[in-house]
Design an enzyme around this catalytic site. Sequence first.
Site, PDB file in Angstrom:
ATOM      1  N   THR A   1     -20.024 -28.373 -25.132  1.00 16.13           N
ATOM      2  CA  THR A   1     -21.173 -29.230 -24.851  1.00 16.13           C
ATOM      3  C   THR A   1     -22.242 -29.175 -25.932  1.00 16.13           C
ATOM      4  O   THR A   1     -23.080 -30.070 -26.006  1.00 16.13           O
ATOM      5  CB  THR A   1     -21.816 -28.850 -23.504  1.00 16.13           C
TER       6      THR A   1
ATOM      7  N   THR B   1     -14.419 -28.592 -21.802  1.00 17.54           N
ATOM      8  CA  THR B   1     -15.387 -28.578 -20.700  1.00 17.54           C
ATOM      9  C   THR B   1     -15.002 -29.651 -19.687  1.00 17.54           C
ATOM     10  O   THR B   1     -14.259 -30.585 -20.011  1.00 17.54           O
ATOM     11  CB  THR B   1     -16.807 -28.882 -21.208  1.00 17.54           C
TER      12      THR B   1
ATOM     13  N   ASP C   1     -20.438 -37.543  -1.089  1.00 19.72           N
ATOM     14  CA  ASP C   1     -19.820 -38.075  -2.300  1.00 19.72           C
ATOM     15  C   ASP C   1     -19.589 -39.561  -2.113  1.00 19.72           C
ATOM     16  O   ASP C   1     -18.477 -40.001  -1.797  1.00 19.72           O
ATOM     17  CB  ASP C   1     -18.508 -37.351  -2.602  1.00 19.72           C
TER      18      ASP C   1
ATOM     19  N   ARG D   1     -24.633 -30.041 -13.999  1.00 15.01           N
ATOM     20  CA  ARG D   1     -25.099 -30.426 -15.321  1.00 15.01           C
ATOM     21  C   ARG D   1     -26.613 -30.422 -15.310  1.00 15.01           C
ATOM     22  O   ARG D   1     -27.253 -30.804 -14.321  1.00 15.01           O
ATOM     23  CB  ARG D   1     -24.612 -31.830 -15.696  1.00 15.01           C
TER      24      ARG D   1
ATOM     25  N   ASP E   1     -27.997 -22.698 -13.133  1.00 17.16           N
ATOM     26  CA  ASP E   1     -27.127 -22.272 -14.227  1.00 17.16           C
ATOM     27  C   ASP E   1     -27.118 -23.295 -15.352  1.00 17.16           C
ATOM     28  O   ASP E   1     -26.980 -22.937 -16.512  1.00 17.16           O
ATOM     29  CB  ASP E   1     -25.699 -22.060 -13.711  1.00 17.16           C
TER      30      ASP E   1
ATOM     31  N   GLU F   1     -31.108 -27.782 -22.570  1.00 11.94           N
ATOM     32  CA  GLU F   1     -30.468 -26.599 -23.154  1.00 11.94           C
ATOM     33  C   GLU F   1     -30.261 -26.786 -24.665  1.00 11.94           C
ATOM     34  O   GLU F   1     -29.942 -27.885 -25.107  1.00 11.94           O
ATOM     35  CB  GLU F   1     -29.086 -26.377 -22.518  1.00 11.94           C
TER      36      GLU F   1
ATOM     37  N   HIS G   1     -25.864 -20.969 -18.269  1.00 12.48           N
ATOM     38  CA  HIS G   1     -24.742 -21.919 -18.296  1.00 12.48           C
ATOM     39  C   HIS G   1     -23.415 -21.179 -18.446  1.00 12.48           C
ATOM     40  O   HIS G   1     -22.606 -21.484 -19.329  1.00 12.48           O
ATOM     41  CB  HIS G   1     -24.919 -22.929 -19.431  1.00 12.48           C
TER      42      HIS G   1
ATOM     43  N   GLY H   1     -18.966 -21.354 -15.230  1.00 11.82           N
ATOM     44  CA  GLY H   1     -17.548 -21.590 -15.460  1.00 11.82           C
ATOM     45  C   GLY H   1     -16.900 -20.640 -16.449  1.00 11.82           C
ATOM     46  O   GLY H   1     -15.754 -20.819 -16.823  1.00 11.82           O
ATOM     47  N   TYR H   2     -17.646 -19.628 -16.860  1.00 11.04           N
ATOM     48  CA  TYR H   2     -17.161 -18.731 -17.912  1.00 11.04           C
ATOM     49  C   TYR H   2     -16.288 -17.607 -17.356  1.00 11.04           C
ATOM     50  O   TYR H   2     -16.698 -16.453 -17.293  1.00 11.04           O
ATOM     51  CB  TYR H   2     -18.347 -18.136 -18.676  1.00 11.04           C
TER      52      TYR H   2
END
Length: 318
Positions: free
Chosen positions: A45, A66, A147, A203, A222, A227, A244, A247-248
Site C-alpha cells: 500500500t 494486499t 453489507d 482501510r 489499526d 498513513e 496497520h 493482517g501481518y
Amino acid sequence: MKVVCDVHIPYIAEALRSIAEVIELEPEAITAEAVRDADGLIIRTRTKADSTLLDGSRVQFIATATIGYDHIDTAYCAEHNIHWVSCPGCNAQAVCDYIEEAFEEYRQITNTPKDKKLTVGIVGVGHVGSLVAKMAARKGYQVLLNDPPKNIGISLDEIADKCDFITFHTPLTKEGAYPTYHLCDRLFLAHCKPGALIVNAARGGVVDELALVESGHPFIIDTWEGEPCINRAVVEKAELASFHIAGYSAEGKFNASQMCLAAFCQHFGTPILSIDKKVVPLQAKYGDTAPGWLKRVSDQLKAAPEQFEQLRKQYKLR
C-alpha cells in the site's frame, strides 16, 4: 524480464529470481526512475501506482500483496494496458484474529463481565467480515451484519442503534452506489448506542477519525487516515492503536506472496512457481502472540506515533 519488488514482501524475491531479474527496494525508493525499465512491479500500500510512477515506463504487470488496491490507479492501468492484481482474502484470518484479540483486550480494559451478552455489528461481510462473524458467534456475541452491495443484513442505522461493538471490514471507495469513505461519520456516530466501541482494521478513511474523537465513543484503530503521518491526538484517544499490522501474520504474508507469484507467472506465461511453505513457521515463531500482545503494540505506537512506519517495518510476523 525485470521486476521491482517491495523489499518488505517476504518469500517472493527468492522464487522470482529463477525467471527474472529482481530489484528489491524500500517503498520510498520505488520511483519513476527505478521502474522505468521494469516489466513488472510487486508492491504494497505504500507505493502509489499512478501516472507519476508509471508514465514512460515499460511496466505491464502490477501485483499488490494486499487485499486493498486503492493505491493503484486502475483507470490509468486500463488505459495503458497494464494488468494488475490484488490478493483478496490473503490475510483474512490474521485480521479476524486481530479483531478477536481487540475485543478480548477491550473487555479486560473495561472490566466487562465474561457472561455479559454483547452485540457485534459487522460492516462489510467479505472474506474478513465473514470470518469475524463466525468468530464472534463462537465467542457468544449476538451478531448483526451490514453489507448492502451483497444485500446482506440490516441497515447501517440499525447497526448503530443495536450494537455494542461495531467493526468495519469494507474496501475504501469514494464513488459508486455504495461509497465507503467516511462511512463512519458524525451522523452515524450520533446514532450509535452510548459507549459503543468502534473498530477500524479495514482501510484508513472508512472512519472519520476527527468525528470519532469528537463523539466520545471508545475506539480501536489499526488502519489510519494519512498513513504513515497519523494524527497524534487520535492515537492518544484510542483505547488501543496499532500500526496497520492486523493482517501481518506469517501465513497471511505467505498467501499474498504466493498469489502475487502465481499471477506474475500466469501473466508472463511461465510455469507457476511455488514458495516453500516450510519457511512460514520459521518466521512466525519470532512474533508476539502471548496474551496482551495488542496492548504491547499499542503502547509502542502511543509512545512514538511519529515512528509509525519504522514500527511497522520492524514488526515481527505473528
